[in-house]
Design a protein around this motif. Structure first.
Motif, PDB file in Angstrom:
ATOM      1  N   MET A 177       0.830  -1.208   0.000  1.00  0.00           N
ATOM      2  CA  MET A 177       0.000   0.000   0.000  1.00  0.00           C
ATOM      3  C   MET A 177       0.868   1.264   0.000  1.00  0.00           C
ATOM      4  SD  MET A 177      -3.003  -0.926  -0.545  1.00  0.00           S
ATOM      5  CE  MET A 177      -3.694   0.738  -0.542  1.00  0.00           C
TER       6      MET A 177
ATOM      7  N   THR B 243      -5.779   2.499  -3.794  1.00  0.00           N
ATOM      8  CA  THR B 243      -6.771   1.548  -3.279  1.00  0.00           C
ATOM      9  C   THR B 243      -6.266   0.118  -3.434  1.00  0.00           C
ATOM     10  OG1 THR B 243      -7.764   1.344  -5.464  1.00  0.00           O
ATOM     11  CG2 THR B 243      -8.668   3.060  -4.030  1.00  0.00           C
ATOM     12  N   PRO B 244      -6.937  -0.840  -2.775  1.00  0.00           N
ATOM     13  CA  PRO B 244      -6.569  -2.251  -2.986  1.00  0.00           C
ATOM     14  C   PRO B 244      -6.676  -2.668  -4.451  1.00  0.00           C
ATOM     15  CG  PRO B 244      -7.949  -2.022  -1.038  1.00  0.00           C
ATOM     16  CD  PRO B 244      -7.916  -0.675  -1.701  1.00  0.00           C
TER      17      PRO B 244
ATOM     18  N   ALA C  59      -3.503  -1.730  -5.886  1.00  0.00           N
ATOM     19  CA  ALA C  59      -2.502  -2.637  -5.320  1.00  0.00           C
ATOM     20  C   ALA C  59      -2.456  -3.944  -6.116  1.00  0.00           C
ATOM     21  CB  ALA C  59      -2.819  -2.920  -3.849  1.00  0.00           C
ATOM     22  N   ARG C  60      -3.630  -4.400  -6.537  1.00  0.00           N
ATOM     23  CA  ARG C  60      -3.719  -5.635  -7.326  1.00  0.00           C
ATOM     24  C   ARG C  60      -2.968  -5.477  -8.657  1.00  0.00           C
ATOM     25  NH1 ARG C  60      -7.807 -10.024  -7.156  1.00  0.00           N
ATOM     26  NH2 ARG C  60      -7.843 -10.897  -9.235  1.00  0.00           N
TER      27      ARG C  60
END
Ligand SMILES: [Zn+2]
Length: 287
Positions: A250, A268-269, A272-273
């Motif tokens: 993050m 955001t996640p 992150a992906r």
């Protein structure tokens, strides 16, 4: 709005809850192809059928004339209204085998790719009637047809659809918009897919789910800019992990967002992906 002789674009606004009392405004495009029958490409989010059906009626057509929905991939903002529209019209649903599990079992998708607000965005699971692969031709009647291209990267079964009659290409989310959230599961595949679409000669209109329709020289310009954007992200990630002490994911997101000039809320996640996919290409499986 009408974009070409047969194609109408419908902009569908929605919001993603990204924090306590913090909503991210997004939109997605769905497209209608008007022939003797009607083909819908992506459905937008849950309840988008209201917007789509109102548009049909305003333009003198009926929802029951939709006889096929093509889902470019399984993400919530593309399949959200598919279940309702299929039930209301009796149409068939076409998608790539790589997306089958997540379309036919949205709870599985939510567990494996938990987008904030998932269940408010998706109206439910829906069965696919027709699995499509690279090179398949879908007949729309009256001599109109579509050709399917497999364009993975954003997701493993993402497809783009070529409509030669109007020289229009529907690319779903396969071409990331420079300056917007770059979302992909596989960086290398994403780059290859954009290059594949860019090599397709004679595209007059590009219909992306997260961009206004592009025409003429802007089509190839956007695909070139998109490739540069992805390459820049990859270089940024590479720069930030060259030290022995690579940042936590993050923190890496925040640094990349800052370097790209995106708003801090973009860390955001979901992003992150994407960056995990870049790290994978860099051989950093351990991060
Ligand atoms: Zn998507």
């Amino acid at each position: 709005m009408q974009v070409t002789e047969h194609i109408h674009a419908i902009k569908i606004p929605f919001q993603i809850p990204i924090g306590p009392q913090l909503l991210l405004d997004r939109f997605v495009y769905a497209f209608l192809i008007y022939g003797s029958r009607i083909c819908l490409i992506d459905t937008g989010v849950n309840s988008a059928e209201t917007i789509i059906f109102d548009y049909l009626r305003k333009t003198g057509r009926r929802p029951e004339e939709i006889d096929m929905i093509i889902l470019t991939h399984s993400h919530p903002d593309h399949i959200g209204a598919a279940r309702f529209i299929k039930e209301a019209t009796g149409c068939i649903i076409a998608a790539h085998p790589g997306e089958k599990n997540w379309i036919e079992d949205v709870d599985l998708q939510c567990r494996e790719r938990p987008v904030p607000g998932f269940h408010s965005l998706v109206g439910g699971s829906v069965d696919i009637n027709h699995l499509v692969e690279e090179g398949d031709i879908l007949e729309l009647g009256d001599g109109l047809s579509l050709e399917v291209f497999h364009t993975p990267g954003h997701s493993k079964g993402s497809i783009s659809v070529w409509f030669p009659t109007d020289k229009a290409l529907f690319c779903g989310d396969a071409v990331p918009l420079p300056g917007d959230l770059p979302i992909y599961d596989d960086y290398e595949a994403s780059v290859s897919s954009i290059m594949k679409l860019k090599s397709l000669a004679g595209i007059h209109t590009l219909l992306s789910a997260w961009d206004d329709p592009r025409e003429g020289d802007n089509v190839y310009q956007l695909m070139g800019d998109s490739l540069s954007f992805l390459q820049r992200i990859h270089e940024l990630v590479a720069q930030k992990v060259t030290n022995d002490t690579a940042p936590e994911i993050m923190e890496l997101c925040r640094q990349v967002v800052l370097s790209l000039g995106l708003p801090a809320s973009a860390a955001t996640p979901m992003l992150a992906r994407s960056l995990q996919a870049n790290l994978k290409e860099l051989g950093r499986y351990d991060i």
